[in-house]
Design a protein around this motif. Structure first.
Motif, PDB file in Angstrom:
ATOM      1  N   LYS A 192     128.345 -16.473 -13.655  1.00 56.47           N
ATOM      2  CA  LYS A 192     129.696 -16.238 -14.192  1.00 56.47           C
ATOM      3  C   LYS A 192     129.766 -14.895 -14.921  1.00 56.47           C
ATOM      4  O   LYS A 192     130.706 -14.103 -14.716  1.00 56.47           O
ATOM      5  CB  LYS A 192     130.094 -17.377 -15.128  1.00 56.47           C
ATOM      6  CG  LYS A 192     131.510 -17.242 -15.715  1.00 56.47           C
ATOM      7  CD  LYS A 192     131.824 -18.421 -16.617  1.00 56.47           C
ATOM      8  CE  LYS A 192     133.217 -18.289 -17.246  1.00 56.47           C
ATOM      9  NZ  LYS A 192     134.294 -18.446 -16.243  1.00 56.47           N
ATOM     10  N   THR A 193     128.770 -14.623 -15.729  1.00 55.96           N
ATOM     11  CA  THR A 193     128.736 -13.355 -16.461  1.00 55.96           C
ATOM     12  C   THR A 193     128.652 -12.171 -15.499  1.00 55.96           C
ATOM     13  O   THR A 193     129.330 -11.148 -15.674  1.00 55.96           O
ATOM     14  CB  THR A 193     127.537 -13.330 -17.429  1.00 55.96           C
ATOM     15  OG1 THR A 193     127.663 -14.408 -18.358  1.00 55.96           O
ATOM     16  CG2 THR A 193     127.470 -12.007 -18.174  1.00 55.96           C
ATOM     17  N   THR A 194     127.836 -12.321 -14.471  1.00 53.46           N
ATOM     18  CA  THR A 194     127.686 -11.235 -13.490  1.00 53.46           C
ATOM     19  C   THR A 194     128.986 -11.003 -12.723  1.00 53.46           C
ATOM     20  O   THR A 194     129.378  -9.846 -12.485  1.00 53.46           O
ATOM     21  CB  THR A 194     126.538 -11.559 -12.514  1.00 53.46           C
ATOM     22  OG1 THR A 194     125.324 -11.733 -13.263  1.00 53.46           O
ATOM     23  CG2 THR A 194     126.348 -10.447 -11.505  1.00 53.46           C
ATOM     24  N   ILE A 195     129.662 -12.079 -12.327  1.00 49.50           N
ATOM     25  CA  ILE A 195     130.956 -11.949 -11.646  1.00 49.50           C
ATOM     26  C   ILE A 195     131.948 -11.205 -12.530  1.00 49.50           C
ATOM     27  O   ILE A 195     132.688 -10.323 -12.072  1.00 49.50           O
ATOM     28  CB  ILE A 195     131.503 -13.336 -11.255  1.00 49.50           C
ATOM     29  CG1 ILE A 195     130.644 -13.944 -10.141  1.00 49.50           C
ATOM     30  CG2 ILE A 195     132.968 -13.256 -10.809  1.00 49.50           C
ATOM     31  CD1 ILE A 195     130.931 -15.411  -9.862  1.00 49.50           C
ATOM     32  N   GLU A 196     131.955 -11.537 -13.811  1.00 52.07           N
ATOM     33  CA  GLU A 196     132.857 -10.855 -14.748  1.00 52.07           C
ATOM     34  C   GLU A 196     132.520  -9.360 -14.853  1.00 52.07           C
ATOM     35  O   GLU A 196     133.410  -8.516 -14.987  1.00 52.07           O
ATOM     36  CB  GLU A 196     132.775 -11.517 -16.120  1.00 52.07           C
ATOM     37  CG  GLU A 196     133.392 -12.920 -16.146  1.00 52.07           C
ATOM     38  CD  GLU A 196     133.071 -13.684 -17.422  1.00 52.07           C
ATOM     39  OE1 GLU A 196     132.168 -13.236 -18.166  1.00 52.07           O
ATOM     40  OE2 GLU A 196     133.706 -14.723 -17.666  1.00 52.07           O
ATOM     41  N   MET A 197     131.236  -9.041 -14.758  1.00 54.52           N
ATOM     42  CA  MET A 197     130.827  -7.638 -14.802  1.00 54.52           C
ATOM     43  C   MET A 197     131.287  -6.894 -13.547  1.00 54.52           C
ATOM     44  O   MET A 197     131.707  -5.727 -13.625  1.00 54.52           O
ATOM     45  CB  MET A 197     129.305  -7.545 -14.953  1.00 54.52           C
ATOM     46  CG  MET A 197     128.790  -8.068 -16.287  1.00 54.52           C
ATOM     47  SD  MET A 197     126.979  -8.169 -16.378  1.00 54.52           S
ATOM     48  CE  MET A 197     126.558  -6.451 -16.585  1.00 54.52           C
ATOM     49  N   VAL A 198     131.228  -7.555 -12.415  1.00 55.84           N
ATOM     50  CA  VAL A 198     131.707  -6.934 -11.174  1.00 55.84           C
ATOM     51  C   VAL A 198     133.222  -6.729 -11.244  1.00 55.84           C
ATOM     52  O   VAL A 198     133.746  -5.674 -10.844  1.00 55.84           O
ATOM     53  CB  VAL A 198     131.327  -7.779  -9.941  1.00 55.84           C
ATOM     54  CG1 VAL A 198     131.890  -7.147  -8.667  1.00 55.84           C
ATOM     55  CG2 VAL A 198     129.815  -7.924  -9.819  1.00 55.84           C
ATOM     56  N   ASP A 199     133.933  -7.743 -11.737  1.00 50.12           N
ATOM     57  CA  ASP A 199     135.389  -7.610 -11.894  1.00 50.12           C
ATOM     58  C   ASP A 199     135.738  -6.440 -12.797  1.00 50.12           C
ATOM     59  O   ASP A 199     136.687  -5.678 -12.538  1.00 50.12           O
ATOM     60  CB  ASP A 199     135.982  -8.906 -12.456  1.00 50.12           C
ATOM     61  CG  ASP A 199     136.005 -10.038 -11.429  1.00 50.12           C
ATOM     62  OD1 ASP A 199     135.978  -9.729 -10.227  1.00 50.12           O
ATOM     63  OD2 ASP A 199     136.055 -11.209 -11.839  1.00 50.12           O
ATOM     64  N   GLU A 200     134.966  -6.298 -13.863  1.00 50.01           N
ATOM     65  CA  GLU A 200     135.210  -5.184 -14.790  1.00 50.01           C
ATOM     66  C   GLU A 200     134.944  -3.848 -14.099  1.00 50.01           C
ATOM     67  O   GLU A 200     135.689  -2.867 -14.301  1.00 50.01           O
ATOM     68  CB  GLU A 200     134.308  -5.327 -16.022  1.00 50.01           C
ATOM     69  CG  GLU A 200     134.651  -4.379 -17.170  1.00 50.01           C
ATOM     70  CD  GLU A 200     135.962  -4.750 -17.847  1.00 50.01           C
ATOM     71  OE1 GLU A 200     136.601  -3.838 -18.409  1.00 50.01           O
ATOM     72  OE2 GLU A 200     136.359  -5.940 -17.791  1.00 50.01           O
TER      73      GLU A 200
END
Length: 788
Positions: A192-200
């Motif tokens: 989840k954290t990694t997905i949020e980093m990609v979105d950012e």
């Protein structure tokens, strides 16, 4: 909004190539965006390169976004050629002819490059990542400034706790539902954290593009579903850079790059959005497309109004948006086809047949039932009536009669022929016309030989090879092959052993014994290992097997294999092909594997050479002395792909062979399969296909081609094995012929074979000279000589 675009809005380069095309730049109101047609794939690359140079001259320091994959092959090579030879007199003359000012050399170093898209998760250092492609082919050839680039380097996006991607997504599956739900495990929290980093990352990427003023020059290909970048069918026209899923069509198109559908189904993408592309209202946005395979989506994108269903329609709002396409890709643009028909003098029977059969399909009426009102309601039909001065019923009857001739040729007996069947890849022959072969082999007066011209190793996944090698390891660990090994059974030159492998596999099929089939495949794999790696003893064989297991476990999917592994995969495909024809009693001596050298698994393939690629087929002709030769004859594609190159090798071989033998009476049977198909107006043999033949084809395909059973590299048209797509195609072709001959023609026919028909194979029989003519036509559409 749509822009009213006039001829004066075109650039000097565009005007030059438009004039050469003999077409209008837009046929309003049918077409919604200007289109410039080019005669072949090479010229398309040259034109696009010259237009790019023209734009860069006028926009130093501009923002560019260029495509990856095979599409830009000649675009890249021609830009490099012009830049490296800018002061050459012949180059300057060429540039001046198209209206380019030679006194201003494009300042490539001043440009800002924006990468369009990337797979995720992927190691950016892999050769099948788009980041790798961009660095190698654009920055390696065009003197672009890396400091001014916006690139999608997955390795630098970041991950939770800085862990490697394969620790975050161990099975390469990214669950985007984690954006909106609570993670239930530590691994999910990391994901989840990694997905949020990609979105950012995507948000920042979009912001940086807009801070540059948006993209000034966008060049893209178009996918089978119409995708631009990874903006798939259904994408919002106001979309921005994002982390997103793909659809089946896009996955199928990417499967070769990624090492199979097993990977492509789960992998996600980072892509700039449709609004990213059109943010700069003065942007030059060009879509390039080559080959008949792209003609349907080109039509849908050019002739439809704004629609999420067709992503490229978003470009209609840009006054500087264009489609640059080859004549093949323009095939289904209605006004352009009509223009071609009007230029025919006299009007050809093929054009009449194509137009009226299409009319019957559109009206869902039998040819005999088409009336005057049907004709005049259709632009082509009305023109045909005017041009031929014939009554509509006379035209109907001529098409029915011609269709009957084609059908009768398909059911007539073929006797005393030596038939050399050729396929560019393994499975091309059986997918092209196996139902016809089923009838041809029943006549013992005919002799058959099957030749596969390339090794086909790219169609075998590492995971499938791993299963086979691990199976062989089991047999070796149990000393199951010890006696056979000592008897020299596995000697590569042992023809009896090769045939025994195949026969044992068929015994396993007959007995429904997986164990027997597994043993047969393990035997052949061991034989192949000994042929490739030399005369090994059993200890050395065991070591090599462990080596191969480590290799297939460690290679990332889609990576180019070592030459020895390419050969091992290719020999597996050869074994599968031998199984296919053993169904009909043919031994391995009846199957030739030519392994032409131009086929090396590169993104931009090599040009065939006489000694390496043509002479092996000349030697086969000398040996077989065929009276009938079958050839895969595809239309103009997106450049000289494998089918085209094999066709040219065969053509050159025939020209050499005819100096030694009189082959003036040689018949050429041309076929197509899952990648392209004949229009019934193009074919001259219609072969009926029964449900029994469909059943045989499916049984043979799924049991013989083990490496293809799971459809790791499928067509974008069908999610499943090729044999089922072929059945779908041949069933559709049967329905078309029913409209030509009458829906009750088959049901009431006196011959049981005709009554049993529920499918149809289209073939085109040519004389030798007719074949040469076709081959030369294709060469003009496809061949090229890239300047050095």
């Amino acid at each position: 909004m749509y822009h009213n675009i006039s001829y004066e809005d075109l650039t000097p380069v565009e005007k030059h190539f438009l004039k050469a095309s003999g077409k209008e730049f837009i046929y309003e109101p049918t077409e919604k965006i200007p289109v410039i047609q080019i005669k072949n794939f090479y010229e398309l690359g040259r034109f696009t390169a010259l237009r790019f140079i023209e734009w860069v001259q006028q926009n130093p320091g501009g923002v560019i976004s260029l495509p990856t994959g095979k599409t830009p092959e000649h675009f890249i090579s021609m830009i490099s050629y012009y830049l490296n030879n800018w002061n050459n007199k012949s180059v300057q003359k060429e540039l001046e002819e198209v209206g380019i000012d030679c006194s201003i050399k494009p300042d490539m170093f001043s440009l800002h490059f924006v990468q369009i898209d990337e797979f995720y998760p992927i190691d950016s250092s892999q050769h099948n990542s788009f980041y790798y492609f961009v660095k190698k082919f654009y920055f390696g050839n065009l003197n672009l400034d890396p400091q001014k680039a916006l690139l999608i380097n997955v390795n630098e996006i970041g991950t939770a706790e800085g862990l490697p991607l394969n620790k975050i997504f161990p099975d390469r599956v990214v669950d985007l539902s984690l954006r909106t739900r609570w993670p239930s495990t530590r691994l999910e929290r990391l994901q989840k954290t990694t997905i949020e980093m990609v979105d950012e990352f995507c948000t920042n990427y979009e912001r940086k593009i807009r801070e540059l003023g948006g993209i000034g020059f966008f060049l893209g290909g178009i996918g089978p579903d119409g995708h631009i970048g990874f903006n798939i069918k259904g994408s919002d026209h106001f979309s921005t850079t994002r982390f997103t899923q793909t659809n089946y069509e896009t996955q199928a198109a990417a499967s070769v790059d990624l090492g199979g559908m097993e990977i492509a189904r789960s992998i996600l993408t980072i892509t700039i959005g449709l609004n990213t592309i059109t943010y700069n209202e003065n942007a030059t946005a060009i879509i390039i497309a080559a080959g008949e395979a792209k003609s349907t989506i080109v039509r849908d994108s050019v002739e439809n109004s704004f629609s999420n269903k067709y992503p490229a329609t978003v470009l209609h709002k840009l006054k500087n948006a264009r489609f640059y396409i080859t004549n093949g890709a323009a095939l289904r643009l209605r006004e352009r086809r009509f223009d071609d028909v009007k230029k025919e003098s006299p009007l050809s029977q093929k054009s009449i047949e194509r137009a009226i059969i299409n009319l019957a399909l559109e009206k869902d009426k039998e040819i005999k039932d088409l009336n005057y009102d049907d004709y005049v309601s259709d632009k082509f039909g009305k023109y045909i009536l005017e041009k031929t001065s014939k009554d509509f019923s006379a035209i109907n009857n001529s098409i029915i009669e011609e269709s009957m001739k084609k059908f009768n040729r398909g059911i007539s007996s073929v006797e005393n022929q030596i038939i050399l069947h050729t396929g560019p890849h393994h499975d091309d022959i059986m997918l092209g016309y196996l139902p016809y072969i089923i009838h041809l082999v029943r006549n013992a007066s005919n002799k058959h030989h099957f030749a596969i011209l390339t090794s086909g190793f790219t169609a075998v996944t590492n995971s499938y090879m791993l299963r086979l090698v691990e199976s062989l390891k089991e047999y070796l660990s149990n000393n199951a092959f010890l006696d056979l090994f000592n008897e020299d059974y596995f000697n590569p030159s042992n023809e009896y052993g090769k045939n025994k492998d195949v026969n044992l596999f068929l015994d396993g099929l007959s007995a429904h014994s997986r164990t027997t089939r597994k043993e047969a495949s393990a035997r052949r794999l061991l034989r192949n290992i000994l042929e490739i790696f030399g005369n090994l003893n059993l200890t050395e064989v065991n070591f090599k097997v462990h080596e191969l297991i480590n290799y297939f476990n460690s290679q990332y999917p889609g990576k180019k294999d070592l030459p020895e592994v390419q050969k091992l995969k290719g020999m597996l495909r050869e074994y599968e092909e031998e199984i296919v024809w053993a169904y009909f009693g043919f031994s391995t001596k009846s199957v030739s594997h030519l392994r032409l050298g131009f086929y090396q698994g590169e993104i931009f393939t090599e040009t065939p050479e006489i000694e390496r690629d043509v002479m092996p087929f000349v030697n086969l002709l000398r040996k077989i002395k065929p009276t009938v030769l079958t050839v895969a004859l595809d239309p103009e594609g997106s450049g000289p792909d494998t089918h085209y190159k094999v066709l040219q090798c065969i053509t050159e071989a025939l020209k050499i062979y005819e100096k030694e033998e009189d082959i003036s009476n040689l018949k050429i049977w041309c076929y197509r399969n899952v990648w392209n198909r004949f229009h019934p107006a193009e074919a001259n043999i219609f072969v009926p296909v029964s449900l029994n033949s469909f059943a045989i084809m499916e049984n043979i395909f799924l049991n013989s081609y083990g490496s293809q059973r799971d459809a790791s590299f499928p067509s974008y048209e069908y999610d499943g094995p090729f044999c089922r797509l072929v059945q779908k195609i041949q069933s559709e072709q049967y329905q078309t012929v029913r409209l030509c001959l009458g829906k009750d023609f088959f049901m009431n026919h006196q011959i049981p074979r005709v009554r049993a028909a529920h499918g149809m194979v289209y073939l085109l029989e040519l004389s030798l000279n007719e074949f040469y003519t076709k081959s030369i036509e294709l060469k003009k559409l496809t061949e090229f000589k890239t300047p050095k």
